[in-house]
Scaffold this motif. Structure first.
Motif, PDB file in Angstrom:
ATOM      1  N   ASP A   1       2.616  -7.659 -22.424  1.00 23.59           N
ATOM      2  CA  ASP A   1       4.081  -7.867 -22.129  1.00 23.59           C
ATOM      3  C   ASP A   1       4.131  -9.663 -21.952  1.00 23.59           C
ATOM      4  N   ALA A   2       5.388 -10.252 -22.253  1.00 26.75           N
ATOM      5  CA  ALA A   2       5.453 -11.584 -21.766  1.00 26.75           C
ATOM      6  C   ALA A   2       6.110 -11.440 -20.227  1.00 26.75           C
ATOM      7  N   VAL A   3       5.516 -12.335 -19.333  1.00 28.43           N
ATOM      8  CA  VAL A   3       6.120 -12.427 -17.901  1.00 28.43           C
ATOM      9  C   VAL A   3       6.452 -13.873 -17.844  1.00 28.43           C
TER      10      VAL A   3
ATOM     11  N   ASP B   1       0.858  -1.374  -0.026  1.00 23.06           N
ATOM     12  CA  ASP B   1      -0.067  -0.155   0.056  1.00 23.06           C
ATOM     13  C   ASP B   1       0.883   1.127   0.116  1.00 23.06           C
ATOM     14  N   GLY B   2       1.985   1.225   0.605  1.00 22.03           N
ATOM     15  CA  GLY B   2       2.822   2.295   0.393  1.00 22.03           C
ATOM     16  C   GLY B   2       3.747   2.558  -0.726  1.00 22.03           C
ATOM     17  N   LEU B   3       3.750   1.569  -1.784  1.00 20.05           N
ATOM     18  CA  LEU B   3       4.293   1.643  -2.934  1.00 20.05           C
ATOM     19  C   LEU B   3       3.769   2.940  -3.774  1.00 20.05           C
ATOM     20  N   PRO B   4       4.661   3.237  -4.725  1.00 17.11           N
ATOM     21  CA  PRO B   4       4.088   4.282  -5.689  1.00 17.11           C
ATOM     22  C   PRO B   4       2.977   3.809  -6.518  1.00 17.11           C
ATOM     23  N   GLU B   5       1.904   4.441  -6.805  1.00 20.70           N
ATOM     24  CA  GLU B   5       0.806   3.814  -7.477  1.00 20.70           C
ATOM     25  C   GLU B   5       1.037   2.934  -8.610  1.00 20.70           C
ATOM     26  N   ARG B   6       1.920   3.099  -9.376  1.00 23.81           N
ATOM     27  CA  ARG B   6       2.081   2.344 -10.646  1.00 23.81           C
ATOM     28  C   ARG B   6       2.686   0.822 -10.162  1.00 23.81           C
ATOM     29  N   TYR B   7       3.562   1.073  -9.214  1.00 22.57           N
ATOM     30  CA  TYR B   7       4.043  -0.313  -8.731  1.00 22.57           C
ATOM     31  C   TYR B   7       3.090  -1.090  -7.942  1.00 22.57           C
ATOM     32  N   GLU B   8       2.209  -0.461  -6.993  1.00 15.43           N
ATOM     33  CA  GLU B   8       1.372  -1.165  -6.553  1.00 15.43           C
ATOM     34  C   GLU B   8       0.470  -1.732  -7.345  1.00 15.43           C
ATOM     35  N   ALA B   9       0.040  -1.158  -8.463  1.00 17.34           N
ATOM     36  CA  ALA B   9      -0.813  -1.693  -9.489  1.00 17.34           C
ATOM     37  C   ALA B   9      -0.233  -3.123 -10.016  1.00 17.34           C
ATOM     38  N   GLU B  10       1.032  -3.328 -10.326  1.00 15.88           N
ATOM     39  CA  GLU B  10       1.551  -4.341 -10.826  1.00 15.88           C
ATOM     40  C   GLU B  10       1.627  -5.347  -9.924  1.00 15.88           C
ATOM     41  N   VAL B  11       1.765  -5.125  -8.556  1.00 18.69           N
ATOM     42  CA  VAL B  11       1.555  -6.298  -7.433  1.00 18.69           C
ATOM     43  C   VAL B  11      -0.077  -6.713  -7.537  1.00 18.69           C
ATOM     44  N   LEU B  12      -0.963  -5.732  -7.392  1.00 14.11           N
ATOM     45  CA  LEU B  12      -2.416  -6.098  -7.080  1.00 14.11           C
ATOM     46  C   LEU B  12      -2.893  -6.759  -8.476  1.00 14.11           C
ATOM     47  N   ASP B  13      -2.438  -6.416  -9.548  1.00 13.67           N
ATOM     48  CA  ASP B  13      -3.216  -6.769 -10.815  1.00 13.67           C
ATOM     49  C   ASP B  13      -2.374  -7.043 -12.084  1.00 13.67           C
ATOM     50  N   PRO B  14      -1.248  -7.889 -11.871  1.00 15.78           N
ATOM     51  CA  PRO B  14      -0.006  -8.233 -12.725  1.00 15.78           C
ATOM     52  C   PRO B  14      -0.723  -8.585 -14.140  1.00 15.78           C
TER      53      PRO B  14
ATOM     54  N   VAL C   1      10.026  -9.594 -16.612  1.00 14.76           N
ATOM     55  CA  VAL C   1       8.923  -9.193 -17.839  1.00 14.76           C
ATOM     56  C   VAL C   1       9.717  -8.742 -18.969  1.00 14.76           C
ATOM     57  N   VAL C   2       9.265  -8.899 -19.952  1.00 14.68           N
ATOM     58  CA  VAL C   2       9.714  -8.690 -21.367  1.00 14.68           C
ATOM     59  C   VAL C   2       8.510  -7.880 -22.116  1.00 14.68           C
ATOM     60  N   THR C   3       8.809  -6.461 -22.195  1.00 17.16           N
ATOM     61  CA  THR C   3       7.828  -5.499 -22.773  1.00 17.16           C
ATOM     62  C   THR C   3       7.467  -6.156 -24.292  1.00 17.16           C
ATOM     63  N   ALA C   4       6.504  -5.617 -24.728  1.00 20.44           N
ATOM     64  CA  ALA C   4       5.968  -5.985 -26.043  1.00 20.44           C
ATOM     65  C   ALA C   4       6.672  -5.227 -27.051  1.00 20.44           C
ATOM     66  N   PRO C   5       7.213  -5.847 -28.268  1.00 24.98           N
ATOM     67  CA  PRO C   5       8.058  -5.083 -29.025  1.00 24.98           C
ATOM     68  C   PRO C   5       7.788  -3.795 -29.516  1.00 24.98           C
ATOM     69  N   VAL C   6       8.468  -2.863 -29.617  1.00 23.10           N
ATOM     70  CA  VAL C   6       8.191  -1.556 -30.343  1.00 23.10           C
ATOM     71  C   VAL C   6       9.129  -1.506 -31.265  1.00 23.10           C
ATOM     72  N   GLY C   7       9.075  -1.311 -32.598  1.00 19.41           N
ATOM     73  CA  GLY C   7      10.187  -1.262 -33.574  1.00 19.41           C
ATOM     74  C   GLY C   7      11.267  -2.057 -33.360  1.00 19.41           C
ATOM     75  N   ARG C   8      10.762  -3.394 -33.146  1.00 19.71           N
ATOM     76  CA  ARG C   8      11.943  -4.525 -33.059  1.00 19.71           C
ATOM     77  C   ARG C   8      12.926  -4.522 -31.897  1.00 19.71           C
ATOM     78  N   ARG C   9      12.218  -3.670 -31.008  1.00 21.35           N
ATOM     79  CA  ARG C   9      13.188  -3.548 -29.616  1.00 21.35           C
ATOM     80  C   ARG C   9      12.087  -3.713 -28.348  1.00 21.35           C
ATOM     81  N   SER C  10      12.563  -4.804 -27.482  1.00 20.73           N
ATOM     82  CA  SER C  10      12.047  -4.982 -26.236  1.00 20.73           C
ATOM     83  C   SER C  10      12.879  -4.642 -25.137  1.00 20.73           C
ATOM     84  N   GLU C  11      12.098  -4.367 -23.843  1.00 20.68           N
ATOM     85  CA  GLU C  11      12.814  -4.105 -22.635  1.00 20.68           C
ATOM     86  C   GLU C  11      12.694  -5.249 -21.786  1.00 20.68           C
TER      87      GLU C  11
END
Length: 167
Positions: free
Chosen positions: A67-69, A47-60, A83-93
């Motif tokens: 993305d590919a998990v 609950d104390g995490l920044p909102e975007r990180y809390e959202a990842e935990v609560l509903d991955p 986590v591997v992000t969806a490709p954008v311009g033949r690049r993922s993160e």
């Protein structure tokens, strides 16, 4: 003889065991809580995490919908994730690489990154990039060993090392 179970890397969601979802949330929570503490912004629970990180935990499922998990499973226990992000311009993160501290030193991180690189190759990705906090020397060493090189930063945060490699 050791009692080590074989670690299997599965794509989530998918044919992974139902316990992977709860285990993934636990791994993501541990990752984010540890990262915030290392940044000097320790929080005691999700609950104390920044909102975007809390959202990842609560509903991955929602957070990583495109993305590919990858989850490393030892029996019915999730012991690592990436986590591997969806490709954008033949690049993922690559993001959120985490191995449960009790299971480190068994090649789980290397296995997850190798599986991510194979996934990227199968998806037509040519370049994989990532960012890692400079104080995570073991992670930087792992990435370098797996062929990543330091590159010009695309992120303005201090102490963040940006790396990439071709697939």
């Amino acid at each position: 003889m050791t009692d080590r179970r074989e670690v299997v890397i599965v794509r989530w969601p998918g044919r992974s065991p139902s316990t992977a979802e709860g285990g993934l949330a636990e791994l993501l929570a541990a990752y984010h809580l540890r990262t915030e503490a290392e940044k000097g912004e320790a929080v005691t629970d999700v609950d104390g995490l920044p909102e975007r990180y809390e959202a990842e935990v609560l509903d991955p499922r929602v957070a990583f919908v495109d993305d590919a998990v990858l989850v490393a499973m030892s029996g019915d226990t999730a012991v690592g994730c990436l986590v591997v992000t969806a490709p954008v311009g033949r690049r993922s993160e690559i993001k959120r690489l985490w191995t449960d501290p009790a299971h480190r030193g068994q090649g789980i991180g290397s296995g997850l990154v190798s599986a991510a690189l194979a996934h990227c190759a199968d998806s037509g990705v040519r370049t994989v990039r990532l960012s890692v906090w400079e104080w995570r020397a073991d992670a930087v060493t792992l990435y370098k060993r797996l062929g990543f090189t330091v590159t010009e930063s695309w992120d303005e945060r201090d102490q963040l090392v940006c790396m990439e490699r071709t697939v």
